[in-house]
Design an enzyme around this catalytic site. Structure first.
Site, PDB file in Angstrom:
ATOM      1  CB  SER A  26       6.094  -3.620   6.469  1.00 14.97           C
ATOM      2  OG  SER A  26       5.891  -2.244   6.273  1.00 14.97           O
TER       3      SER A  26
ATOM      4  CG  ASP B  94       2.297  -2.009  -0.393  1.00 15.52           C
ATOM      5  OD1 ASP B  94       1.859  -1.077   0.290  1.00 15.52           O
ATOM      6  OD2 ASP B  94       3.162  -2.809   0.003  1.00 15.52           O
TER       7      ASP B  94
ATOM      8  CG  HIS C  62       1.701  -2.638   3.321  1.00 10.63           C
ATOM      9  ND1 HIS C  62       2.960  -2.577   2.752  1.00 10.63           N
ATOM     10  CD2 HIS C  62       1.895  -2.545   4.666  1.00 10.63           C
ATOM     11  CE1 HIS C  62       3.870  -2.434   3.705  1.00 10.63           C
ATOM     12  NE2 HIS C  62       3.253  -2.429   4.868  1.00 10.63           N
TER      13      HIS C  62
END
Length: 268
Positions: free
Chosen positions: A113, A217, A247
């Site tokens: 991320s 996601d 995610h």
């Protein structure tokens, strides 16, 4: 082999106004076998070095005799500092300090991320320091990389009420499905992020890249990883789309994909 113990060191630039020293916590497993790159883990926003993916990589490193380094940005996990003081500049500087001072030899960087964005920024800064030919970064594994997140995933998605709240208070508290409380997003984080936007430019890493991205996601749209592939300057780029992946990509099968990506980079 027992889990590595937490260590700390101070990071801060006395020449930069307001950059007070922070105690950065890290864990490191030294290599038991010579001749292969170590692994360097970079967390996501409001995440920490004890997550499932980091633990999975630590277990793999143990079994394969590889070095493994992980850490918490300031304001995260068990590191010092206030989360609300955090910026991309600050967290990047801390990442570089851990990479430069606590690792040796070639490394494969794995970033999740926000850690994926920071991994690319760290790579760019490292290459600027030592040159492409002397880069110690030999591969990148990016999991749902939140490229330019302060603009693309935050500011551009704020409604007028959120922008008004930030203008009035300096902070917006966005509800999150991945945390016990809301994401606290500061105006200084948004403003500082402008200096680190990759935009539409080509990105030179000097190494192979493997991107893992969940199609389901809800934080980082899967098509952003498709766009990223086209902007990476090297041909040696692989994208794995996980059709039912979210995610976090932390299910057992997702973690197997992560390990496979690391092993594929080592084979190259």
């Amino acid at each position: 082999m027992s889990a590595p113990q937490k260590q700390t060191f101070l990071v801060g630039n006395p020449l930069v106004e307001g950059d007070h020293p922070r105690e950065i916590a890290f864990k490191q497993r030294l290599a038991a076998k010579a001749g292969q790159p170590g692994l360097f883990w970079m967390n996501g926003y409001k995440s920490n070095m004890e997550g499932d993916k980091a633990q999975c990589l630590d277990e793999w490193a143990t079994e394969n005799g590889a070095a493994f380094t992980r850490f918490d940005y300031s304001g995260h996990g068990v590191s010092g500092g206030d989360f609300l003081d955090g910026t991309i500049s600050r967290w990047l500087a801390e990442s570089l300090a851990v990479f430069d001072e606590k690792t040796d030899g070639p490394q494969i960087i794995c970033g999740s991320s926000m850690g994926g964005w920071l991994a690319l920024l760290l790579t760019r800064a490292h290459i600027a320091q030592v040159g492409l030919e002397k880069s110690r970064i030999k591969g990148l594994v990016l999991i749902a990389p939140a490229i330019d997140m302060t603009k693309v995933l935050m500011w551009d998605n704020f409604d007028e009420a959120a922008k008004a709240e930030m203008a009035e208070t300096g902070i917006f508290r966005r509800p999150s499905a991945y945390d016990d409380g809301p994401y606290e997003i500061t105006a200084k984080l948004i403003e500082d992020g402008k200096a680190h936007l990759l935009g539409d430019d080509l990105i030179e890493t000097g190494c192979p890249v493997h991107i893992l991205q969940g199609v389901k996601d809800d934080a980082v749209p899967w098509h952003s990883s498709v766009d990223l592939v086209a902007r990476l300057a090297r041909d040696d780029v692989k994208l794995t789309l996980v059709k039912d992946g979210d995610h976090r990509l932390s299910r057992p099968d997702d973690l197997k994909l992560l390990i496979r990506a690391v092993e594929n980079l080592l084979e190259r």
